[in-house]
Design an enzyme around this catalytic site. Structure first.
Site, mmCIF file in Angstrom:
data_model
loop_
_atom_site.group_PDB
_atom_site.id
_atom_site.type_symbol
_atom_site.label_atom_id
_atom_site.label_comp_id
_atom_site.label_asym_id
_atom_site.label_seq_id
_atom_site.Cartn_x
_atom_site.Cartn_y
_atom_site.Cartn_z
ATOM 1 N N GLN A 274 0.833 -1.192 0.000
ATOM 2 C CA GLN A 274 0.000 0.000 0.000
ATOM 3 C C GLN A 274 0.871 1.245 0.000
ATOM 4 O O GLN A 274 2.058 1.194 0.332
ATOM 5 C CB GLN A 274 -0.941 -0.023 1.211
ATOM 6 C CG GLN A 274 -1.842 -1.252 1.216
ATOM 7 C CD GLN A 274 -2.814 -1.259 2.374
ATOM 8 O OE1 GLN A 274 -3.291 -0.227 2.807
ATOM 9 N NE2 GLN A 274 -3.118 -2.450 2.875
ATOM 10 N N LYS A 290 1.891 7.337 6.706
ATOM 11 C CA LYS A 290 0.804 6.461 6.287
ATOM 12 C C LYS A 290 -0.488 7.265 6.338
ATOM 13 O O LYS A 290 -0.901 7.715 7.413
ATOM 14 C CB LYS A 290 0.705 5.226 7.189
ATOM 15 C CG LYS A 290 1.844 4.242 7.002
ATOM 16 C CD LYS A 290 1.594 2.929 7.732
ATOM 17 C CE LYS A 290 2.708 1.937 7.458
ATOM 18 N NZ LYS A 290 2.474 0.622 8.123
ATOM 19 N N ALA A 394 5.952 8.060 11.356
ATOM 20 C CA ALA A 394 6.834 7.223 12.182
ATOM 21 C C ALA A 394 8.277 7.642 11.941
ATOM 22 O O ALA A 394 8.744 7.672 10.798
ATOM 23 C CB ALA A 394 6.639 5.747 11.844
ATOM 24 N N LEU A 397 14.426 4.936 11.679
ATOM 25 C CA LEU A 397 15.587 4.408 12.382
ATOM 26 C C LEU A 397 16.839 4.859 11.627
ATOM 27 O O LEU A 397 16.753 5.331 10.492
ATOM 28 C CB LEU A 397 15.512 2.885 12.441
ATOM 29 C CG LEU A 397 14.385 2.314 13.305
ATOM 30 C CD1 LEU A 397 14.314 0.797 13.157
ATOM 31 C CD2 LEU A 397 14.572 2.682 14.768
ATOM 32 N N ASP A 463 -0.491 -9.768 11.189
ATOM 33 C CA ASP A 463 0.389 -9.561 10.029
ATOM 34 C C ASP A 463 1.859 -9.448 10.442
ATOM 35 O O ASP A 463 2.583 -8.587 9.951
ATOM 36 C CB ASP A 463 -0.053 -8.301 9.282
ATOM 37 C CG ASP A 463 0.659 -8.140 7.947
ATOM 38 O OD1 ASP A 463 0.898 -9.156 7.291
ATOM 39 O OD2 ASP A 463 0.965 -6.998 7.572
ATOM 40 N N ASP A 483 6.029 -1.829 11.724
ATOM 41 C CA ASP A 483 4.917 -2.106 10.811
ATOM 42 C C ASP A 483 3.713 -2.693 11.550
ATOM 43 O O ASP A 483 3.450 -3.895 11.489
ATOM 44 C CB ASP A 483 5.371 -3.047 9.705
ATOM 45 C CG ASP A 483 4.430 -3.006 8.497
ATOM 46 O OD1 ASP A 483 3.512 -2.160 8.491
ATOM 47 O OD2 ASP A 483 4.598 -3.821 7.580
#
Length: 589
Positions: A274, A290, A394, A397, A463, A483
């Protein structure tokens, strides 16, 4: 006479064609000319959007008029009614321009100044000669003692959340850190030199120039550790046992940055099913965006497979807060934000494939759909109201070139098939095989998987196909909980199969078990703690109330599963102290 008229007619057609070409060129150059005219005198030209230019040329959202106003009325409103022809041509261009193939899904190349900021993190490799430019010197570890400070948190003093973090179960310190236990070695005596970064930024015409050049720097021209951007402080604080310290004030500051920092560039993230966007901020940090695809009260339809549902932006936000309340601190900071789709995405992206997918919906809203494996089409477009869209950001990292990560296949990974089942679903003794396979045959990795199992069950996340660890720490380190977008999809259903690792292995970390018991008590109710923690987010309320109630219900299910294991195998066999990195797991249990 007839020939003369024919020649004049041809000349008129030629003149009309030349005038049309000239107008076309002027329309193409108009935005650049407006931005240059808005620049202060003496400042080098740049193709980025300056605040002054934004004032001189109102944004598309501001120029559109009211959402319910007809197109003709909006056009009649003059300069403040509708975007210029150049903007409309951009949005309505769906032709297959060969030049668009030059831009891929991959991340945009960072400007030199961002590369230098990331370069400040890189430790010096014994086999690689040190760079000659002092601006590129690596940071060394600060030998000074860590001074714990109470984190202000989103709720302030005297709150239920503050009382929880003052509880003895949340005050257990990690073992003393050595140079091998920190991701980056930092020494405040060796400073990151911002002058080289500023010079690189001045050479880059696509990077914004705002504010005094030395605004964030000490009079010496060198930045102290305290003046590093919060994303850099977050990266420096990563160690073998946690992504961030409970007392690290940079985490809450980073959450604020995610919601407020100016977005300077946007690109589509490669891979994944997505659409996700990589956003770069003015302080050179990056975050994964997202967008909102469903309202909070929309549940996953009962006939949907776990791998075919939308990813939820609010699940990413809630997962960070749940992870912190559980005491894991293995989810990177995530914050919600309302984003202007034109000024903060369309106008700053250099990704032509993304740029070409913007359009105006019949409801007079701004929409785009990008490119991805699923749900990237006009039928699944993301539309603003009229140009504002909600999403999660988010924090990134550290770059893989600075801190490599290892990807592991989850032993309890699902089959991702409509008919086939995974081995663990048909073999009740599957855990015995896992415990004899590295890295689960030693260390505390199996206990980390149990932590992740509890975390996923509370969210309803099915998931979890892979997980990652930092390569530097080998097998003796924590699992990064990345995720989490498919969590919090169903509040009315508890997916018991997520608990299979815990039920089959009957193992749990002692500190995790004690904290779960604490969160089940009325005075530290998990749903109340989550509600309070999420209240500080910019897109609150983050979770639909039934999801908060489901957390309490699922927590009782987890505790019952542990009690069933204890009754069968005994307390000492089930509950283990897994903090010691030298702790070994018996494969025969």
């Amino acid at each position: 006479m007839k020939m003369i008229l024919v020649r004049r007619f041809r000349v008129l057609i030629l003149m009309a064609f030349l005038v049309a070409c000239a107008l076309h060129i002027v329309l193409d150059l108009l935005p650049k000319l407006e931005r240059r005219a808005a620049q202060p005198s003496g400042e080098p030209g740049c193709s980025c959007a300056h605040p002054a230019a934004e004032e001189a040329a109102p944004g598309w959202a501001q120029a559109r008029g009211r959402p319910g106003e007809p197109l003709a009325a909006a056009s009649a409103a003059g300069d403040s009614g509708w975007p210029n022809k150049h903007t409309l041509r951009i949005l309505q261009d769906f032709s297959s321009d060969p030049s668009s193939n030059l831009t891929s899904h991959s991340l945009e190349k960072l400007p030199p100044v961002a590369e230098q900021a990331e370069g400040a993190l890189q430790g010096q490799d014994p086999g690689v000669p040190p760079p000659q430019d002092p601006a590129h010197r690596p940071l060394l570890r600060d030998p000074g003692p860590h001074r714990p400070e109470a984190s202000p948190g989103p709720s302030g003093d005297g709150s239920l959340l503050a009382r929880l973090f003052q509880h003895p179960l949340y005050q257990v310190a990690v073992p003393p850190l050595t140079e091998d236990d920190v991701l980056f070695n930092v020494n405040s005596d060796i400073r990151f030199n911002p002058r080289a970064a500023a010079a690189a930024a001045a050479e880059n015409p696509d990077w914004p120039h705002e504010g005094p050049e030395d605004e964030e720097f000490l009079p010496t021209g060198e930045a102290a550790v305290d003046s590093y951007p919060n994303w850099l402080k977050f990266h420096i604080g990563i160690n073998r046992y946690e992504l961030y310290s409970r007392h690290n004030p940079a985490v809450d500051a980073l959450l604020r940055d995610l919601g407020t920092q100016k977005i300077t560039s946007v690109a589509m993230k490669s891979g994944g099913t997505q659409l996700k966007l990589v956003m770069t901020f003015q302080n050179y940090g990056q975050a994964l965006f997202k967008p909102m695809k469903q309202t909070r009260e929309q549940e996953t339809p009962p006939d949907f497979f776990y791998f075919s549902d939308y990813e939820r932006h609010n699940a990413e936000i809630a997962a960070f807060h749940l992870d912190r309340i559980l005491g894991f601190r293995r989810v990177p900071p995530v914050a919600g934000r309302m984003v202007n789709m034109t000024k903060e995405i369309r106008d700053v992206t250099r990704d032509k494939k993304l740029w070409r997918t913007f359009f105006i919906s019949p409801a007079n809203n701004i929409c785009f759909y990008g490119e991805c494996s699923y749900y990237c089409s006009t039928e699944h477009a993301l539309c603003g109201r009229p140009d504002q869209i909600e999403g999660s950001l988010a924090a990134f990292l550290p770059d893989l070139s600075l801190a490599k990560r290892k990807t592991w296949r989850n032993p309890w990974r699902r089959s991702y098939h409509k008919r086939k089942k995974a081995e663990w679903e048909v073999d009740p003794d599957y855990c015995e095989e896992v415990k004899q396979t590295p890295p689960y045959d030693s260390g505390h990795r199996i206990l980390d998987v149990m932590d992740m199992t509890v975390f996923d069950f509370l969210m309803g996340n099915m998931d979890r196909h892979h997980y990652e660890t930092f390569e530097k720490f080998g097998n003796e380190t924590f699992i990064i909980h990345l995720d989490n977008g498919r969590g919090f999809g169903k509040h009315s259903h508890d997916e018991l199969s997520i608990l299979a690792p815990l039920q089959q292995c009957c193992r749990i970390r002692k500190s995790t078990y004690l904290r779960l018991q604490l969160l089940a008590r009325e005075e530290y109710k998990l749903s109340l703690l989550m509600a309070e923690s999420l209240r500080g987010d910019r897109v609150a309320p983050v979770l639909y109330p039934p999801h908060l109630e489901a957390l309490d219900r699922r927590l009782r299910v987890v505790l019952q599963a542990v009690r069933d294991c204890v009754e069968r195998d005994g307390l000492r066999s089930v509950v283990e102290d897994g903090l010691d990195p030298g702790h070994r797991v018996s494969a025969g249990r």
